[in-house]
Scaffold this motif. Structure first.
Motif, PDB file in Angstrom:
ATOM      1  N   ASN A  23       0.367  15.744   2.851  1.00 19.93           N
ATOM      2  CA  ASN A  23       0.385  16.057   1.472  1.00 19.93           C
ATOM      3  C   ASN A  23      -1.038  16.114   1.223  1.00 19.93           C
ATOM      4  OD1 ASN A  23      -0.062  15.808  -1.230  1.00 19.93           O
ATOM      5  ND2 ASN A  23       1.886  14.699  -1.225  1.00 19.93           N
ATOM      6  N   LYS A  24      -1.732  17.550   1.016  1.00 21.26           N
ATOM      7  CA  LYS A  24      -3.226  17.837   0.614  1.00 21.26           C
ATOM      8  C   LYS A  24      -3.582  17.056  -0.358  1.00 21.26           C
ATOM      9  CE  LYS A  24      -6.254  21.239   0.060  1.00 21.26           C
ATOM     10  NZ  LYS A  24      -6.917  20.797  -1.070  1.00 21.26           N
ATOM     11  N   ALA A  83       0.899  -1.316  -0.052  1.00 18.98           N
ATOM     12  CA  ALA A  83      -0.120  -0.080  -0.204  1.00 18.98           C
ATOM     13  C   ALA A  83       0.719   1.335  -0.066  1.00 18.98           C
ATOM     14  CB  ALA A  83      -0.912  -0.042   1.232  1.00 18.98           C
ATOM     15  N   ALA A  84       1.889   1.311   0.767  1.00 20.30           N
ATOM     16  CA  ALA A  84       2.600   2.519   0.902  1.00 20.30           C
ATOM     17  C   ALA A  84       3.341   3.080  -0.234  1.00 20.30           C
ATOM     18  CB  ALA A  84       3.667   2.288   2.033  1.00 20.30           C
ATOM     19  N   PRO A  85       3.789   2.173  -1.141  1.00 25.16           N
ATOM     20  CA  PRO A  85       4.258   2.829  -2.288  1.00 25.16           C
ATOM     21  C   PRO A  85       3.609   3.648  -3.180  1.00 25.16           C
ATOM     22  CG  PRO A  85       4.904   0.443  -1.873  1.00 25.16           C
ATOM     23  CD  PRO A  85       3.998   0.620  -0.912  1.00 25.16           C
ATOM     24  N   ASP A  86       2.241   3.331  -3.064  1.00 25.55           N
ATOM     25  CA  ASP A  86       1.240   3.971  -3.996  1.00 25.55           C
ATOM     26  C   ASP A  86       1.214   5.599  -3.406  1.00 25.55           C
ATOM     27  OD1 ASP A  86       0.203   2.058  -5.426  1.00 25.55           O
ATOM     28  OD2 ASP A  86      -1.476   1.403  -3.854  1.00 25.55           O
ATOM     29  N   PHE A  87       1.419   5.610  -2.044  1.00 26.27           N
ATOM     30  CA  PHE A  87       1.559   7.221  -1.535  1.00 26.27           C
ATOM     31  C   PHE A  87       2.809   7.892  -1.273  1.00 26.27           C
ATOM     32  CE2 PHE A  87      -2.483   4.923   0.102  1.00 26.27           C
ATOM     33  CZ  PHE A  87      -3.288   6.105  -0.167  1.00 26.27           C
ATOM     34  N   VAL A  88       3.600   7.047  -1.086  1.00 24.49           N
ATOM     35  CA  VAL A  88       5.054   7.549  -0.778  1.00 24.49           C
ATOM     36  C   VAL A  88       5.947   7.676  -2.039  1.00 24.49           C
ATOM     37  CG1 VAL A  88       7.174   7.054   0.300  1.00 24.49           C
ATOM     38  CG2 VAL A  88       4.897   6.348   1.205  1.00 24.49           C
ATOM     39  N   GLY A 146     -11.710  12.075  -1.363  1.00 25.18           N
ATOM     40  CA  GLY A 146     -12.519  12.095  -2.671  1.00 25.18           C
ATOM     41  C   GLY A 146     -13.676  11.369  -2.970  1.00 25.18           C
ATOM     42  N   ASP A 147     -14.417  11.736  -3.916  1.00 27.19           N
ATOM     43  CA  ASP A 147     -15.699  10.940  -4.290  1.00 27.19           C
ATOM     44  C   ASP A 147     -15.223   9.642  -4.869  1.00 27.19           C
ATOM     45  OD1 ASP A 147     -18.332  10.574  -4.323  1.00 27.19           O
ATOM     46  OD2 ASP A 147     -18.251  10.972  -6.649  1.00 27.19           O
ATOM     47  N   ILE A 148     -14.132   9.695  -5.766  1.00 24.43           N
ATOM     48  CA  ILE A 148     -13.979   8.282  -6.411  1.00 24.43           C
ATOM     49  C   ILE A 148     -13.542   7.305  -5.792  1.00 24.43           C
ATOM     50  CG2 ILE A 148     -13.290   9.481  -8.797  1.00 24.43           C
ATOM     51  CD1 ILE A 148     -10.592   9.104  -8.213  1.00 24.43           C
TER      52      ILE A 148
END
Lengths: 155, 411
Positions: free
Chosen positions: B132-133, B34-39, B141-143
């Motif tokens: 990170n906004k 999971a973290a690689p998607d964000f980091v 978000g909606d999606i």
């Protein structure tokens, strides 16, 4: 030189357990003072802890290739698995990624890793036995590993 | 089914083992998957968007901590279970062996370290995701939002419990609509089938199957980390409770419908599992050798429910007069999330794929993120073992013609 022979697989999933069967056959045929033989159903990141502190490792696992014949034995270097490096399994990273991570983290991983992979026919039916073709490949694979161990020791 | 109740220490050892298992599973999912998607970034090159890319960004020390603490959880399981994978410790009426004082001390040290590591995970999430906004907007978000029912196990105080308790269901407003004993699961859960899938579609029986639609009139419900927190009044340990409160304050109160918040809830569950592990390691009774009550009755029928890492797991067995199993019903977590996963993937794809805009590998990953949040185990749910996850996105125009096809691991 500390050597590990590690059989991988799921022993209740037909041919998937062939790595474990080979390791079981090998026990008693090698000197336990020189060679540690282990079997495990673990994979990915968990293998790093098993491999740590050995100088050399021989890994035995099941493989499925396009057009492969059940019972074929392939001798591979870890580099051969690089093409699947980023195709993570649903719950873990694959072996090549785990190995690269371990190396970057400076874990004491074996300098030399050889993989013996046996082409399987059925790795999805629940059974504690391999299919006949794959079962027939076990003695040959054991012999290849003994030769590899002898060659490695001589070197 | 054996008409026997395990001694107290056996239940505690099972829960201790189980906390270690939860830690092992959740740590792998967050840091490796999971973290690689964000980091690294949701649209980053897939060659970098993995645990190797993660340590490039956050440093080698993080990778070392992940490996070390996963190994701690694995060690604890191996000592209690004989081996970490396919453990052989659980027997009718109790456990196969007790733990020694020396083992208990080792577990306690590891549990203390795991509590610290769990705090570190949330700090990492704060610094790299919440600060990170763009990512916070993505989460809320909606999606990636879906209104559904939620289901999970709670203890007598309605706090999250992985091992033992009642099953609680809340609706999309967070109101309790059911609370039942595991034995009564068939009154509350039914399974729909579709001709295009051999994975079933469980739904809440009393609400009914209305198709793959959101809202209170639809029996679609979700399980796994966020669902467990949504159905509970809180967490049973202090640090986890504080983090639970902080998440709900940040995301606007219960229930949270943001699918990507399953990751945040998973990190809070890592804290709870570590704290509960430590409590059990410090329990005076945990080394009691009386770990089994030998069953004497012929087994007939039994139902067991626990919270697996991926959600509520139901096992139901029936036997003949000789105690031989004649009927088995398993409702696994990923099957229960199957309707919601289909809906989440569709919503993400509809929100992300725009007319006239080329669909990229990054887009494929952002659709996949809707699926990954559930930490699905398709092998458990479908009983197929491809060893990798095939994924295909096909984009059609209004005439039904294929405009673009993106695929990975599809034979």
């Amino acid at each position: 030189m500390k050597t590990l022979v590690l059989g991988l697989g799921n022993p209740i999933l037909s041919d998937d357990g062939v790595g474990i069967r080979v390791a079981e056959e090998l026990e008693g045929k090698v000197d336990p003072q020189e060679v540690t033989v282990m079997e495990t159903s673990m994979a990915g990141l968990d293998l790093l802890n098993i491999l740590a502190d050995y100088d050399r490792a021989i890994i035995i696992d099941a493989i499925q290739t396009v057009g492969g014949q059940a019972g074929d034995i392939y001798q591979l270097e870890p580099g051969a698995l690089d093409s699947t490096q980023h195709a993570a399994s649903p719950h873990d990273v694959n072996f090549a990624t785990a190995l690269e991570l371990g190396r970057r983290l400076g874990l004491p991983l074996p300098q030399k890793i050889v993989i013996f992979a046996i082409e399987v026919a059925d790795a999805s039916t629940f059974s504690e036995k391999c299919t006949p073709e794959v079962r027939g490949a076990i003695p040959g694979c054991v012999e290849m590993i003994i030769q590899e161990l002898d060659g490695g020791n001589a070197a | 089914m054996y008409h026997v109740d395990p001694p107290p220490v056996a239940k505690k050892l099972r829960e201790l083992f189980y906390c270690a298992h939860m830690l092992h599973s959740h740590i792998a999912h967050f840091y490796a998957l999971a973290a690689p998607d964000f980091v690294v970034g949701p649209t980053a090159d897939p060659a970098k968007r993995n645990i190797l890319g993660l340590i490039d960004k956050v440093g080698l020390a993080v990778g070392g901590e992940v490996i070390k603490h996963r190994a701690y959880a694995q060690d604890i399981q191996a000592v209690i279970g004989g081996k970490a994978t396919h453990p052989v410790c659980g027997l009718p009426g109790g456990m196969s062996k007790a733990i020694t004082e020396e083992e208990r001390q080792d577990f306690e040290e590891k549990a203390k370290s795991l509590v610290e590591f769990s705090k570190f995970g949330l700090k990492l999430f704060d610094d790299l995701v919440l600060a990170n906004k763009e990512y916070l907007d993505l989460i809320t978000g909606d999606i990636y939002t879906m209104k559904s029912y939620y289901m999970g196990m709670v203890d007598a105080n309605n706090k999250v419990n992985f091992y033992e308790g009642d099953i609680r269901v809340v609706d999309s407003d967070g109101k309790e609509t059911a609370k039942f004993k595991p034995d009564d699961y068939l009154e509350y859960i039914a399974e729909h089938t579709e001709p295009w899938s051999y994975l079933k579609f469980p739904f809440l029986k009393k609400v009914g199957w209305k198709g793959l639609v959101e809202g209170k009139d639809s029996g679609v419900y979700r399980v796994n980390s966020l669902a467990r927190l949504n159905v509970a009044d809180g967490m049973a340990t202090p640090l986890a409770q504080a983090e639970h409160d902080r998440m709900y304050e940040t995301l606007g109160g219960k229930p949270v419908h943001a699918t990507l918040a399953f990751h945040w809830a998973r990190l809070i569950e890592i804290v709870y599992a570590a704290e509960r592990l430590l409590e059990l390691c410090q329990d005076k009774e945990i080394t009691d050798p009386n770990v089994r009550t030998i069953p004497t009755a012929t087994p007939d029928e039994g139902i067991g429910v626990i919270e697996a890492p991926r959600g509520t797991l139901i096992h139901h067995y029936q036997t003949d007069e000789n105690g031989i199993v004649t009927k088995v019903n398993l409702i696994v977590a990923t099957a229960q999330n199957n309707p919601a996963m289909n809906m989440s993937v569709k919503k993400a794809a509809q929100g992300l794929i725009k007319k006239g805009q080329e669909a990229t590998e990054g887009l494929l990953n952002m659709v996949e993120m809707a699926f990954r949040a559930y930490d699905p185990c398709m092998a458990c749910a479908t009983h197929t073992l491809p060893g990798q996850m095939p994924l295909e996105v096909v984009i059609y125009n209004s005439k039904g013609e294929v405009v673009q096809r993106l695929s990975r691991n599809v034979c």
